[in-house]
Write a protein that holds these residues in place. Sequence first.
Motif, short mmCIF file in Angstrom:
data_model
loop_
_atom_site.label_atom_id
_atom_site.label_comp_id
_atom_site.label_asym_id
_atom_site.label_seq_id
_atom_site.Cartn_x
_atom_site.Cartn_y
_atom_site.Cartn_z
N ARG B 18 0.84 -1.21 0.00
CA ARG B 18 0.00 0.00 0.00
C ARG B 18 0.88 1.26 0.00
N ILE B 21 2.71 1.86 -3.29
CA ILE B 21 1.82 2.45 -4.31
C ILE B 21 1.66 3.95 -4.07
N ALA B 22 1.42 4.32 -2.81
CA ALA B 22 1.24 5.74 -2.49
C ALA B 22 2.50 6.54 -2.85
N ILE B 73 -0.07 7.16 4.72
CA ILE B 73 -0.62 7.62 3.43
C ILE B 73 -1.31 8.97 3.59
N LEU B 86 -4.90 11.70 -2.71
CA LEU B 86 -5.24 10.36 -2.23
C LEU B 86 -6.44 10.38 -1.29
N ILE B 159 -7.81 8.39 -8.52
CA ILE B 159 -7.23 7.42 -7.57
C ILE B 159 -7.27 7.99 -6.16
N ILE B 161 -7.04 6.70 -1.65
CA ILE B 161 -6.58 5.72 -0.67
C ILE B 161 -7.40 4.43 -0.75
N ASP B 163 -8.52 2.91 -3.47
CA ASP B 163 -7.92 2.06 -4.52
C ASP B 163 -6.61 1.45 -4.03
N ILE B 164 -5.84 2.26 -3.30
CA ILE B 164 -4.54 1.80 -2.81
C ILE B 164 -4.71 0.59 -1.88
N GLU B 198 2.19 2.54 -11.64
CA GLU B 198 2.45 2.66 -10.19
C GLU B 198 2.08 1.36 -9.46
N VAL B 199 1.11 0.63 -10.00
CA VAL B 199 0.72 -0.64 -9.39
C VAL B 199 1.65 -1.75 -9.87
#
Lengths: 207, 213
Positions: B18, B21-22, B73, B86, B159, B161, B163-164, B198-199
Amino acid sequence: PVLYNFHRGSSWRVRIALALKKIDYEYKAVNIDKGEQFTKEYEKINPNNEIPTLQIDGFSLMQTMPIIEYLDETRPYEPKLLPTDSYKRYKARSIAEIINSGMHPYQKTIKRLVNETQEEKYKKIELLTRKAFRTIESILSETSGQYCVGDCITIADIYLVPAVHSARFQKIDLNEYPNISRIIDHLNQLPEVIKTHPKNQIDYHQA
Amino acid sequence: MSLNKPILWNFYRGASWRVRIALAFKKIDYEYKSVNIDKGEQFTKEYENINPNNEIPTLQIDGFNLTQTMPIIEYLDETRPSEPKLIPVDSYLRCKARSIAEIVNSGMQPYQKVIKRLGKELGEEEKNARLELSTKKAFKAIESILAETSGKYCIGDSITIADIFLVPAVHAARLQKINLNHYPTISRITDRLDQLPEVIQTHPKKQVDFQQS
């Protein structure tokens, strides 16, 4: 506003936040001992079959952290439940999260498990409490004033109250955690904490 | 090594993804330090000095040691307010984004960690049945929220938090071989998320410490 909740458990956090923000609400009891969170009627209100749910401003809100952040953002008057400084906000949230996602859900899961003896379960639960309290105590030595983060009450204090209360039957001497001890003694005097205490709720009964 | 370069103490697997990704969305370059939790490296004295709670991830940034993925995050988003935001701007949507994340963060994941640890005592079949039930419970709730809030992503077309937190949760569900057809919105959004650089670049299998389980 309507708060679907129970006298015991994490609902207390939201009751304290509502009291601090001076928000009057209707208390609707969802008896989780009787599985009322699984009724079709309640599921329409909260599809996760959990409490608390706060109905406010035309919305149905769930999850105690987001609920309290929402209340603080939409009612930005004192007390500010999240500090202004980014790092202090982070600290307040991390104290809350140590309890919210670190301690409490693990303890709930262990209590529910049927394959262990009560003694084995409570040993694990106590270990989790000690771990959380040790970490929080360490953070508090950096951040605390009268309260967890400085001299104003924040979300960290709101989470601390029920967490310490839930540990009262465990063989834990709070004197091992002097900052937690000091802050809790102060918090337990506040009217917002007293009136929202489980034993003062309309659905309270001895477990 | 730059003195100012952030350091992420983490592991290829688990909740650390997580934060990776952030950091990727906020275009923050960092040094990846592997803490092998299979070997108990989170309990070394060296790591304990960094994180006395013996947990990962820890993000060292701006002179601070940050732990707990949600607050990390939120901190990143507040101190780096560049797009993508986010956490949404609207209060209600902020609450929704956070609730989706918390359903995973404090609902599903801790429960599953306990079940996995008790694996031997429960037996493989019982363990997997409980993991599946817990994933389905979380996904049912998230799917229901998404029916109201989703656009391209969990909250509208940006996008957040939510989705993260969804990406690693769905990844875990796929490893458990759970049928995601019952959750069409989650499936659709995750398919899109899985295409994002990013993912992809932060995926467990692309990390320096990745090993097949």
